[in-house]
Design a protein around this motif. Structure first.
Motif, PDB file in Angstrom:
ATOM      1  N   GLU A 218     -11.007   6.206  -0.644  1.00 19.81           N
ATOM      2  CA  GLU A 218     -10.481   4.853  -0.524  1.00 19.81           C
ATOM      3  C   GLU A 218      -9.594   4.557  -1.740  1.00 19.81           C
ATOM      4  O   GLU A 218      -9.857   5.036  -2.839  1.00 19.81           O
ATOM      5  CB  GLU A 218     -11.637   3.859  -0.429  1.00 19.81           C
ATOM      6  CG  GLU A 218     -12.481   4.079   0.822  1.00 19.81           C
ATOM      7  CD  GLU A 218     -13.660   3.129   0.923  1.00 19.81           C
ATOM      8  OE1 GLU A 218     -14.146   2.685  -0.131  1.00 19.81           O
ATOM      9  OE2 GLU A 218     -14.080   2.840   2.051  1.00 19.81           O
ATOM     10  N   PRO A 219      -8.500   3.774  -1.610  1.00 19.96           N
ATOM     11  CA  PRO A 219      -8.107   3.024  -0.413  1.00 19.96           C
ATOM     12  C   PRO A 219      -7.184   3.780   0.546  1.00 19.96           C
ATOM     13  O   PRO A 219      -6.673   3.212   1.489  1.00 19.96           O
ATOM     14  CB  PRO A 219      -7.363   1.836  -1.016  1.00 19.96           C
ATOM     15  CG  PRO A 219      -6.694   2.416  -2.220  1.00 19.96           C
ATOM     16  CD  PRO A 219      -7.670   3.430  -2.776  1.00 19.96           C
ATOM     17  N   ARG A 222     -10.230   4.498   5.187  1.00 21.83           N
ATOM     18  CA  ARG A 222     -11.363   3.593   5.363  1.00 21.83           C
ATOM     19  C   ARG A 222     -12.472   4.369   6.052  1.00 21.83           C
ATOM     20  O   ARG A 222     -12.283   4.943   7.122  1.00 21.83           O
ATOM     21  CB  ARG A 222     -10.959   2.378   6.205  1.00 21.83           C
ATOM     22  CG  ARG A 222     -12.106   1.416   6.491  1.00 21.83           C
ATOM     23  CD  ARG A 222     -11.570   0.026   6.823  1.00 21.83           C
ATOM     24  NE  ARG A 222     -10.650   0.041   7.936  1.00 21.83           N
ATOM     25  CZ  ARG A 222     -11.004  -0.181   9.198  1.00 21.83           C
ATOM     26  NH1 ARG A 222     -12.263  -0.406   9.505  1.00 21.83           N
ATOM     27  NH2 ARG A 222     -10.101  -0.170  10.154  1.00 21.83           N
ATOM     28  N   ALA A 259      -5.728   4.493   6.155  1.00 24.70           N
ATOM     29  CA  ALA A 259      -5.521   3.089   5.859  1.00 24.70           C
ATOM     30  C   ALA A 259      -4.281   2.561   6.562  1.00 24.70           C
ATOM     31  O   ALA A 259      -3.249   3.233   6.626  1.00 24.70           O
ATOM     32  CB  ALA A 259      -5.395   2.892   4.351  1.00 24.70           C
ATOM     33  N   SER A 265      -7.680  -2.211   3.458  1.00 17.23           N
ATOM     34  CA  SER A 265      -8.457  -0.986   3.589  1.00 17.23           C
ATOM     35  C   SER A 265      -9.832  -1.126   2.952  1.00 17.23           C
ATOM     36  O   SER A 265     -10.532  -0.145   2.749  1.00 17.23           O
ATOM     37  CB  SER A 265      -7.722   0.178   2.890  1.00 17.23           C
ATOM     38  OG  SER A 265      -7.580  -0.091   1.512  1.00 17.23           O
ATOM     39  N   ASP A 266     -10.226  -2.376   2.621  1.00 20.51           N
ATOM     40  CA  ASP A 266     -11.474  -2.560   1.911  1.00 20.51           C
ATOM     41  C   ASP A 266     -12.615  -3.025   2.802  1.00 20.51           C
ATOM     42  O   ASP A 266     -13.627  -3.503   2.335  1.00 20.51           O
ATOM     43  CB  ASP A 266     -11.300  -3.540   0.746  1.00 20.51           C
ATOM     44  CG  ASP A 266     -10.816  -4.915   1.200  1.00 20.51           C
ATOM     45  OD1 ASP A 266     -10.630  -5.107   2.427  1.00 20.51           O
ATOM     46  OD2 ASP A 266     -10.627  -5.788   0.338  1.00 20.51           O
TER      47      ASP A 266
END
Length: 272
Positions: A218-219, A222, A259, A265-266
């Protein structure tokens, strides 16, 4: 955009029953004597796994997708994925493996998982099943898998954990006393070298290292799920317990998507 199952778990969790686990585990005894029987069952299960996660992710089935299978060997999965409407491309570095079940699958490519002969963002799905433990740089292969899937594509990486009961492959359970010891014992007992030779074609890969790669990816990616492949869904918690997971997970699955360059992307994993 991720479309999680109504329960908040991956759709595949509903298939991960105790009956399924027992069926798959009992089939392992046929891997050497009747590989078509063994891989046929694993292939059907793999198609279900990939299709469920792809549907959760995109809302679509596998029709029209291109699937690259890293380490696909003789293409035991080809028939099942083709029947699901996908274009299946196995990539395999060993020519003897490509021919192990007869003529190679149409479209099969000879190449290394650590340097995939595919351009960036080229395919919808990249799969690798029980290959990472056979190469010296499995996380380089994982990075290559991320590279070749398109934005919003699906990565499914599954591998055998060294300290699990199947970590030594045909040399187990003596691998618990060391890979070299297990290989020498196999040679003394059978008169031949094991196919999976520790340090050459078999390496000690841990659950913790796979989970670390997932965090570190990440990022750029995902992570959608991490879970033990052959366990019922109510035992998936094992991946969260250090130490215990090395002994009990047996085979770790990491499911990820690239992503979205226009979105966040969190978001957390669907289930881990």
């Amino acid at each position: 955009m991720l479309r999680p199952a109504p329960t908040g778990r991956p759709s595949f969790a509903r298939r991960a029953t105790l009956r399924r686990s027992l069926r798959l585990l009992s089939s392992f005894r046929f891997e050497g004597s009747d590989p078509a029987r063994f891989y046929g069952g694993v292939a059907a299960d793999t198609v279900d796994l990939v299709a469920d996660f792809y549907r959760d992710l995109t809302g679509r089935d596998l029709t029209g997708t291109t699937i690259v299978d890293v380490g696909g060997g003789p293409g035991y999965f080809a028939e099942r994925f083709t029947a699901a409407g996908a274009r299946y491309i196995p990539i395999e570095p060993d020519p003897s493996e490509l021919h192990a079940a007869g003529p190679p699958v149409s479209g099969a490519v000879r190449g290394s998982g650590m340097a995939l002969p595919i351009r960036d963002d080229a395919v919808q799905i990249c799969l690798s099943s029980n290959v990472a433990e056979h190469i010296p740089q499995p996380w380089q292969m994982a990075e290559e898998m991320l590279r070749v899937i398109e934005p919003g594509g699906l990565l499914v990486l599954s591998y055998t954990v060294w300290l699990g009961p199947f970590g030594g492959h045909e040399t187990g359970p003596w691998h618990y006393l060391g890979g070299e010891f297990a290989a020498r014992r196999y040679l003394r007992r059978t008169g031949r070298q094991p196919k999976n030779r520790f340090g050459t074609s078999l390496f000690a890969v841990s659950t913790a290292r796979g989970l670390r790669w997932a965090r570190e990816s990440e990022p750029r990616a995902r992570i959608l799920a991490t879970f033990p492949r052959y366990h019922p869904h109510w035992a998936w918690w094992m991946t969260r317990i250090p130490g215990l997971r090395e002994l009990l997970v047996s085979n770790l699955v990491i499911v990820a998507t690239t992503a979205d360059p226009h979105g966040s992307s969190d978001q957390p994993a669907m289930y881990s």
